[in-house]
Write an enzyme that holds these catalytic residues in place. Structure first.
Site, PDB file in Angstrom:
ATOM      1  N   GLN A 132      -3.846 -40.553  21.359  1.00  0.00           N
ATOM      2  CA  GLN A 132      -2.498 -40.861  21.815  1.00  0.00           C
ATOM      3  C   GLN A 132      -1.506 -39.883  21.196  1.00  0.00           C
ATOM      4  O   GLN A 132      -1.746 -39.325  20.126  1.00  0.00           O
ATOM      5  CB  GLN A 132      -2.105 -42.297  21.426  1.00  0.00           C
ATOM      6  CG  GLN A 132      -2.996 -43.354  22.078  1.00  0.00           C
ATOM      7  CD  GLN A 132      -2.583 -44.781  21.748  1.00  0.00           C
ATOM      8  OE1 GLN A 132      -1.496 -45.217  22.100  1.00  0.00           O
ATOM      9  NE2 GLN A 132      -3.455 -45.508  21.070  1.00  0.00           N
ATOM     10  N   GLY A 141      -7.121 -50.947  15.746  1.00  0.00           N
ATOM     11  CA  GLY A 141      -6.070 -51.079  16.739  1.00  0.00           C
ATOM     12  C   GLY A 141      -6.412 -50.567  18.129  1.00  0.00           C
ATOM     13  O   GLY A 141      -5.544 -50.540  19.000  1.00  0.00           O
ATOM     14  N   HIS A 156      -1.810 -21.275   5.125  1.00  0.00           N
ATOM     15  CA  HIS A 156      -0.559 -22.026   5.140  1.00  0.00           C
ATOM     16  C   HIS A 156       0.088 -21.969   6.520  1.00  0.00           C
ATOM     17  O   HIS A 156       0.311 -20.883   7.064  1.00  0.00           O
ATOM     18  CB  HIS A 156       0.422 -21.475   4.101  1.00  0.00           C
ATOM     19  CG  HIS A 156       1.704 -22.258   4.086  1.00  0.00           C
ATOM     20  ND1 HIS A 156       1.789 -23.496   3.489  1.00  0.00           N
ATOM     21  CD2 HIS A 156       2.914 -22.020   4.645  1.00  0.00           C
ATOM     22  CE1 HIS A 156       3.012 -23.974   3.664  1.00  0.00           C
ATOM     23  NE2 HIS A 156       3.711 -23.092   4.365  1.00  0.00           N
ATOM     24  N   HIS A 201       2.955 -28.118   5.057  1.00  0.00           N
ATOM     25  CA  HIS A 201       1.608 -27.625   5.356  1.00  0.00           C
ATOM     26  C   HIS A 201       0.950 -28.711   6.209  1.00  0.00           C
ATOM     27  O   HIS A 201       0.746 -29.834   5.735  1.00  0.00           O
ATOM     28  CB  HIS A 201       0.896 -27.458   4.002  1.00  0.00           C
ATOM     29  CG  HIS A 201      -0.402 -26.736   4.014  1.00  0.00           C
ATOM     30  ND1 HIS A 201      -0.616 -25.590   3.263  1.00  0.00           N
ATOM     31  CD2 HIS A 201      -1.580 -27.003   4.616  1.00  0.00           C
ATOM     32  CE1 HIS A 201      -1.870 -25.188   3.404  1.00  0.00           C
ATOM     33  NE2 HIS A 201      -2.480 -26.028   4.224  1.00  0.00           N
ATOM     34  N   ASN A 217       1.241 -43.569  28.843  1.00  0.00           N
ATOM     35  CA  ASN A 217       0.717 -44.878  28.471  1.00  0.00           C
ATOM     36  C   ASN A 217       1.298 -45.919  29.432  1.00  0.00           C
ATOM     37  O   ASN A 217       2.506 -45.958  29.657  1.00  0.00           O
ATOM     38  CB  ASN A 217       1.093 -45.213  27.016  1.00  0.00           C
ATOM     39  CG  ASN A 217       0.272 -46.365  26.470  1.00  0.00           C
ATOM     40  OD1 ASN A 217       0.203 -47.434  27.069  1.00  0.00           O
ATOM     41  ND2 ASN A 217      -0.365 -46.138  25.336  1.00  0.00           N
ATOM     42  N   HIS A 219     -10.454 -42.039  23.292  1.00  0.00           N
ATOM     43  CA  HIS A 219      -9.149 -41.535  23.725  1.00  0.00           C
ATOM     44  C   HIS A 219      -8.264 -41.313  22.511  1.00  0.00           C
ATOM     45  O   HIS A 219      -8.535 -41.812  21.417  1.00  0.00           O
ATOM     46  CB  HIS A 219      -8.482 -42.514  24.704  1.00  0.00           C
ATOM     47  CG  HIS A 219      -8.167 -43.852  24.108  1.00  0.00           C
ATOM     48  ND1 HIS A 219      -9.135 -44.796  23.828  1.00  0.00           N
ATOM     49  CD2 HIS A 219      -6.995 -44.415  23.708  1.00  0.00           C
ATOM     50  CE1 HIS A 219      -8.571 -45.869  23.304  1.00  0.00           C
ATOM     51  NE2 HIS A 219      -7.271 -45.673  23.213  1.00  0.00           N
ATOM     52  N   PHE A 235      -0.601 -58.863  -0.730  1.00  0.00           N
ATOM     53  CA  PHE A 235      -0.206 -57.972  -1.815  1.00  0.00           C
ATOM     54  C   PHE A 235       0.299 -56.633  -1.291  1.00  0.00           C
ATOM     55  O   PHE A 235       1.358 -56.144  -1.699  1.00  0.00           O
ATOM     56  CB  PHE A 235      -1.393 -57.751  -2.772  1.00  0.00           C
ATOM     57  CG  PHE A 235      -1.085 -56.771  -3.869  1.00  0.00           C
ATOM     58  CD1 PHE A 235      -0.279 -57.136  -4.936  1.00  0.00           C
ATOM     59  CD2 PHE A 235      -1.584 -55.479  -3.830  1.00  0.00           C
ATOM     60  CE1 PHE A 235       0.021 -56.235  -5.938  1.00  0.00           C
ATOM     61  CE2 PHE A 235      -1.288 -54.567  -4.829  1.00  0.00           C
ATOM     62  CZ  PHE A 235      -0.479 -54.949  -5.890  1.00  0.00           C
ATOM     63  N   GLU A 236      -0.454 -56.018  -0.387  1.00  0.00           N
ATOM     64  CA  GLU A 236      -0.076 -54.708   0.145  1.00  0.00           C
ATOM     65  C   GLU A 236       1.222 -54.790   0.952  1.00  0.00           C
ATOM     66  O   GLU A 236       2.080 -53.902   0.838  1.00  0.00           O
ATOM     67  CB  GLU A 236      -1.197 -54.144   1.027  1.00  0.00           C
ATOM     68  CG  GLU A 236      -2.439 -53.711   0.260  1.00  0.00           C
ATOM     69  CD  GLU A 236      -3.447 -54.825   0.031  1.00  0.00           C
ATOM     70  OE1 GLU A 236      -3.102 -56.018   0.239  1.00  0.00           O
ATOM     71  OE2 GLU A 236      -4.581 -54.513  -0.369  1.00  0.00           O
TER      72      GLU A 236
END
Lengths: 324, 324
Positions: free
Chosen positions: A161, A152, A233, A286, A69, A159, A301-302
């Site tokens: 990342q 974002g 698994h 897993h 990057n 692409h 709030f979040e």
């Protein structure tokens, strides 16, 4: 200033302070306007990125290309040991930050690529994780993808990342703890049992393939959130056998196509939670892939609570996705 | 479907599934386009909101008006006890969701209002928290504000919100634990000591008033993040004496003005972390207000890890804010 990892006194959250990120070019903005730029990811513009770490196949005619990057959040330099006191801990931001150019074609979405290209891309993800694990200084490797400005992404050319970190991040650590506690209680894997149960119940099931199932999580944080679980698994995504990788490409591409049809090609992220590089193989973990469509906005709030508000029940989301 | 609180099997995070939220009108969209609507918060349009819970003063000529949220995330009905199993727990979404209309003036920001109006608004926040605490079914009351579409606001007219929850949310619980651990080790309050230290150090100090200080946190999650701390130790915002409330109005308004000058009036959230309604008074907790400017976007990395990437070191942010 080189990147730093910092932890403050009030919470256990880490932040990466990465001034170099401020310089990155923004092609698509969250407010919808796009700034035309010469795409640095298209063939013929290879000089606009740092030299490739790997190309598949090597040289001109590449189908997937991996580059450092140019505006990294972390760098493979410095000392990863945290130092400080109760009011703040910091370490050098030791890690890796790579960009994987998914295709030579200037597509905006994986769904615009054939399944065979998606299969190659997934195998490159696995390659990069195995390579970064060998470095020895890194504790965790995260593969993720941002699609659309609201998720974002700053460039349109499809692409992915990889960011490798010197410590196991909080959300993965929490999953490891939860999975280990379940395993201790039952002698079985939480995700294996979850998969069985959700497939039998069916209300939150989106699709099934030979080796995978996709469902909307019971406590979905956002509309159309999806969880892709392997039936077999395995703790590590990067050790996926070839036939399962081809099947995964088909299942992932189908799930994303359904999402794009149901929600009008929304911005989204996906991410892979695999086991940490360090420590013994956690038999209770897993690996899984999460798809996070970004049709809602985090509000005060979040940020204040860690509780998300989702206006679409996952049972309704799954029904819409199944039919899409 | 009535709102539900759900917790999934893999993480300890709760999500509120609130289908009624999907119907709310959106005046300002994150992509920048605005849909002209008749503002339901302007005087003369009181019939467009549910009847007021309180007006200050009562009746026409109100200066601050509190109404139930027409599209609530939680409702004061049902059973808050969680039920379920290891694969998912749910309870009725018992709680309260109120909208506080900050002013009769159709302003977009608190900084467009005089300090005396901000003081009245802060005293209304305290009133609502004291009132909701008396209900007895609720464990936590959160006051917050969303400004701008990128911060989750759907209407422009300046307003605040209160959500009361039947459980203490994760981020507050973590702060309570951290503060208690520090208090046990030192017999002192973490935030009192932090404040002393940051004021003496000065590198992250934005402003000081008689009763408050504003700083940029050492591990700031985003550019221009600010933490407002009262100098006098107190667990509960809602018990703020009158003279401190007037001083807080001035300090908060100044901090937001500085933010708007330094970052070109960005979208932002603010939120108040006060002590829970339930349980004994936590002597180690120190209430505070956080300002979260939304100039960056969460991407796949942050959703996968819980680690944020911030391109602006808080020391630089504080210097810019001091000078703004």
């Amino acid at each position: 200033m080189n990147p730093e990892l910092r932890q403050g006194p009030l919470t256990e959250q880490w932040a990466i302070i990465a001034p170099e990120r401020a310089a990155r070019p923004i092609e698509v903005h969250p407010d919808g306007h796009a700034v035309p730029i010469v795409c640095p990811f298209c063939p013929g513009h290879e000089a606009q990125t740092p030299p490739a770490l790997r190309s598949y196949p090597d040289g001109p005619g590449w189908r997937v290309r991996v580059v450092p990057n140019k505006y990294p959040a972390l760098r493979l330099a410095g000392n990863p040991a945290p130092h400080g006191d109760e009011f703040g801990t910091r370490s050098d931001g030791v890690g890796a930050h790579e960009v994987i150019i998914d295709s030579p074609v200037h597509a905006h979405s994986l769904t615009d690529l054939p399944a065979e290209q998606v299969r190659l891309l997934l195998s490159v993800y696995a390659d990069r994780l195995r390579e970064l694990r060998r470095d020895g200084r890194l504790a965790y490797g995260l593969v993720f993808k941002n699609v659309g400005a609201a998720a974002g992404a700053s460039l349109e050319h499809t692409h992915s990342q990889v960011i490798a970190l010197p410590r196991v991040p909080a959300f993965v650590r929490q999953e490891l703890i939860t999975a280990r506690a379940y395993h201790r209680r039952h002698g079985r894997c939480l995700c294996c049992d979850l998969l069985d149960r959700e497939v039998r119940d069916g209300r939150r099931l989106v699709l099934e393939s030979r080796h995978f199932a996709v469902l909307t999580p019971f406590a979905s944080r956002m509309p159309y959130e999806m969880l892709l679980l392997p039936r077999r698994h395995a703790a590590r995504f990067e050790e996926l056998p070839e036939d399962e990788c081809a099947d995964l490409a088909g299942a992932l591409r189908s799930a994303l196509l359904k999402l794009e049809r149901a929600a009008d090609r929304p911005a989204y992220n996906y991410l892979i939670h695999t086991a940490p590089f360090t420590g013994p193989e956690p038999e209770s973990f897993h690996w899984h892939l999460e798809v996070l469509p970004r049709t809602t906005t985090l509000a005060g709030f979040e940020w204040a609570t860690g509780v998300t508000i989702n206006p679409l029940p996952p049972e309704q989301a799954a029904a819409q996705l199944r039919e899409a």
